[in-house]
Enzyme design. Structure first.
Site, PDB file in Angstrom:
ATOM      1  N   LYS A 126       0.817  -1.220   0.000  1.00  0.00           N
ATOM      2  CA  LYS A 126       0.000   0.000   0.000  1.00  0.00           C
ATOM      3  C   LYS A 126       0.848   1.267   0.000  1.00  0.00           C
ATOM      4  O   LYS A 126       0.608   2.204   0.758  1.00  0.00           O
ATOM      5  CB  LYS A 126      -0.965   0.009   1.185  1.00  0.00           C
ATOM      6  CG  LYS A 126      -2.003  -1.111   1.142  1.00  0.00           C
ATOM      7  CD  LYS A 126      -2.999  -0.981   2.285  1.00  0.00           C
ATOM      8  CE  LYS A 126      -4.051  -2.075   2.213  1.00  0.00           C
ATOM      9  NZ  LYS A 126      -3.497  -3.411   2.544  1.00  0.00           N
ATOM     10  N   ARG A 127       1.834   1.306  -0.879  1.00  0.00           N
ATOM     11  CA  ARG A 127       2.692   2.476  -0.953  1.00  0.00           C
ATOM     12  C   ARG A 127       2.010   3.611  -1.704  1.00  0.00           C
ATOM     13  O   ARG A 127       1.212   3.385  -2.615  1.00  0.00           O
ATOM     14  CB  ARG A 127       4.014   2.112  -1.638  1.00  0.00           C
ATOM     15  CG  ARG A 127       4.864   1.113  -0.865  1.00  0.00           C
ATOM     16  CD  ARG A 127       5.187   1.615   0.538  1.00  0.00           C
ATOM     17  NE  ARG A 127       6.219   0.828   1.174  1.00  0.00           N
ATOM     18  CZ  ARG A 127       6.033   0.042   2.231  1.00  0.00           C
ATOM     19  NH1 ARG A 127       4.830  -0.077   2.758  1.00  0.00           N
ATOM     20  NH2 ARG A 127       7.034  -0.620   2.770  1.00  0.00           N
TER      21      ARG A 127
END
Length: 287
Positions: free
Chosen positions: A112-113
């Site tokens: 989830k960057r």
């Protein structure tokens, strides 16, 4: 290595040319089924398996998961549960991803960057290029603006990697942003799906979206031309029978994801595998 995995999938499915993440995922799902099991070494699960909450326990947990999920199309390690152990955790993550891929399994790093500029480019180099954390696909957050993801999307496209972008998540807090209605009448979540569809128009399957299985209101994904990761099936309340046609999805478009429902069956490899196979069979005709 992505191309080597693709070649292995191609030989099993009879295809002579599998390139790009979208094509590789389609071939893998056709051969191995649509379920995406997760590797979530939460401290409570480690304790339930009789393992210690340290790098040794983490490694033992992952060994079971690798053996249990060796026959699946794609597996999703939750990066946060590795980060908590620092560099030792990343050593286990790197080894786990390498072993999965050696078994022909696509790896979706649930990282989830999301950031801007050179920082986003650095995340892209870490997860979507050729470094030790390189995977077949990675999750990303578009909520600094979808355009902020372009360094990641460009790197992913150049390295046959996929990106799954958060669109409509199942956590209650997400609704105040994701279901907000824009001036053009679309929800923010729908605008994310539409932006992903715009990227896929030139490179089908490069960008997938994430839509929670427990939601009652979901964006329209019928024009996405990419996969839809649907987490929350099983223990989190998502029912397999409710997946069919989710958001106008076409046959073969949905990728149901499950973690706790399967991992609670451990620690025996055979039990974890059997639990995952039951869910895979339950969603096979619905996804």
């Amino acid at each position: 290595h992505r191309r080597a995995v693709a070649a292995g999938v191609a030989s099993r499915t009879g295809s002579s040319a599998v390139s790009g993440f979208g094509s590789r995922l389609t071939a893998a799902v056709a051969s191995r089924g649509p379920l995406c099991p997760g590797i979530d070494p939460h401290p409570e699960l480690l304790a339930a398996w009789g393992l210690t909450a340290d790098p040794d326990g983490l490694a033992a947990f992952c060994d079971v998961c690798v053996a249990a999920f060796a026959g699946f199309a794609i597996v999703k390690p939750q990066v946060a549960f590795f980060e908590t152990y620092g560099s030792a955790g990343f050593v286990v993550l790197e080894r786990t991803m390498a072993e999965l891929r050696a078994n022909g399994v696509l790896v979706l790093a649930d990282a989830k960057r999301g950031d801007i500029g050179t920082t986003m480019a650095a995340y892209a180099a870490a997860w979507a290029a050729d470094g030790p954390l390189a995977c077949d696909a990675v999750t990303a957050s578009p909520y600094l603006g979808f355009g902020s993801l372009h360094p990641l999307l460009d790197t992913a496209a150049a390295h046959d990697c996929g990106v799954f972008v958060l669109a409509a998540t199942s956590n209650p807090e997400g609704a105040e942003v994701q279901r907000a209605v824009r001036a053009d009448g679309r929800t923010v979540a729908q605008s994310v799906v539409d932006a992903a569809a715009g990227v896929n128009a030139a490179d089908p399957g490069l960008v997938g979206v994430v839509v929670g299985a427990t939601l009652t209101e979901v964006p329209d994904v019928s024009n996405l031309r990419g996969p839809v990761l649907v987490p929350g099936v099983g223990a989190q309340g998502g029912r397999p029978e409710a997946l069919a046609g989710l958001g106008g999805a076409r046959p073969g478009q949905l990728l149901p994801a499950v973690s706790r429902e399967v991992l609670r069956a451990g620690p025996e490899v055979a039990a974890v595998r059997a639990a995952a196979e039951r869910l895979r069979d339950a969603v096979a005709h619905l996804a």
